[in-house]
Design an enzyme around this catalytic site. Structure first.
Site, PDB file in Angstrom:
ATOM      1  N   HIS A 119       0.798  -1.221   0.000  1.00 50.95           N
ATOM      2  CA  HIS A 119       0.000   0.000   0.000  1.00 50.95           C
ATOM      3  C   HIS A 119       0.837   1.281   0.000  1.00 50.95           C
ATOM      4  O   HIS A 119       0.309   2.365  -0.221  1.00 50.95           O
ATOM      5  CB  HIS A 119      -1.006  -0.017   1.153  1.00 50.95           C
ATOM      6  CG  HIS A 119      -2.178  -0.882   0.843  1.00 50.95           C
ATOM      7  ND1 HIS A 119      -2.132  -2.263   0.990  1.00 50.95           N
ATOM      8  CD2 HIS A 119      -3.395  -0.593   0.347  1.00 50.95           C
ATOM      9  CE1 HIS A 119      -3.290  -2.764   0.599  1.00 50.95           C
ATOM     10  NE2 HIS A 119      -4.078  -1.777   0.198  1.00 50.95           N
ATOM     11  N   TYR A 159      -9.341   9.079   0.388  1.00 50.88           N
ATOM     12  CA  TYR A 159      -9.319   7.694   0.867  1.00 50.88           C
ATOM     13  C   TYR A 159      -8.002   7.424   1.577  1.00 50.88           C
ATOM     14  O   TYR A 159      -6.931   7.666   1.035  1.00 50.88           O
ATOM     15  CB  TYR A 159      -9.513   6.765  -0.330  1.00 50.88           C
ATOM     16  CG  TYR A 159      -9.533   5.277  -0.043  1.00 50.88           C
ATOM     17  CD1 TYR A 159      -9.929   4.766   1.176  1.00 50.88           C
ATOM     18  CD2 TYR A 159      -9.174   4.385  -1.039  1.00 50.88           C
ATOM     19  CE1 TYR A 159      -9.967   3.404   1.403  1.00 50.88           C
ATOM     20  CE2 TYR A 159      -9.213   3.021  -0.827  1.00 50.88           C
ATOM     21  CZ  TYR A 159      -9.602   2.533   0.404  1.00 50.88           C
ATOM     22  OH  TYR A 159      -9.644   1.186   0.621  1.00 50.88           O
TER      23      TYR A 159
END
Length: 126
Positions: free
Chosen positions: A22, A41
């Site tokens: 990520h 986000y």
């Protein structure tokens, strides 16, 4: 605009790898998220396997449907499934119970309404 928060449960022994992935999400995935309405986000980790996701969107169900219709999402979800404790149901949406700005706005509106009502009672009738 709706604020959404959800939980992911990542296998603790896979968390470091999950976080590394990520740190550099596929550019195609980033573009698909943006194009399908996922705004602001973020993912947060407790360091033990609990990951909290937060985002803003106009319509979360529509954003999820649009995202699931993309080819990149299918590939991403397949690559992420082994990281989750329950790959069949990796997310658990949370119910909002407090939002500072909403309560401040509500309190301000109530105070303004009370002040207006008091002022109109003090004004002598002609």
């Amino acid at each position: 605009m709706h604020r959404i928060c959800f939980l992911l449960r990542v296998k603790p022994e896979r968390l470091a790898e999950y976080e590394t992935i990520h740190a550099a999400v596929w550019p195609e995935m980033l573009e698909a998220l943006k194009a399908t309405g996922w705004k602001d986000y973020s993912l947060f980790s407790d360091g033990r396997g609990l990951v909290v996701g937060c985002l803003q969107t106009d319509d979360f169900d529509a954003a999820r449907r649009a995202m699931s219709a993309t080819d990149v999402d299918a590939r991403w979800q397949a690559s992420m499934a082994p990281f989750f404790v329950d790959p069949q149901n990796p997310t658990e949406q949370l119910t909002p119970i407090f939002h500072l700005e909403s309560q401040l706005e509500s309190a301000s509106a109530s105070a303004s309404a009370s002040a207006s009502a008091s002022a109109s009672k003090e004004t002598p009738a002609s």
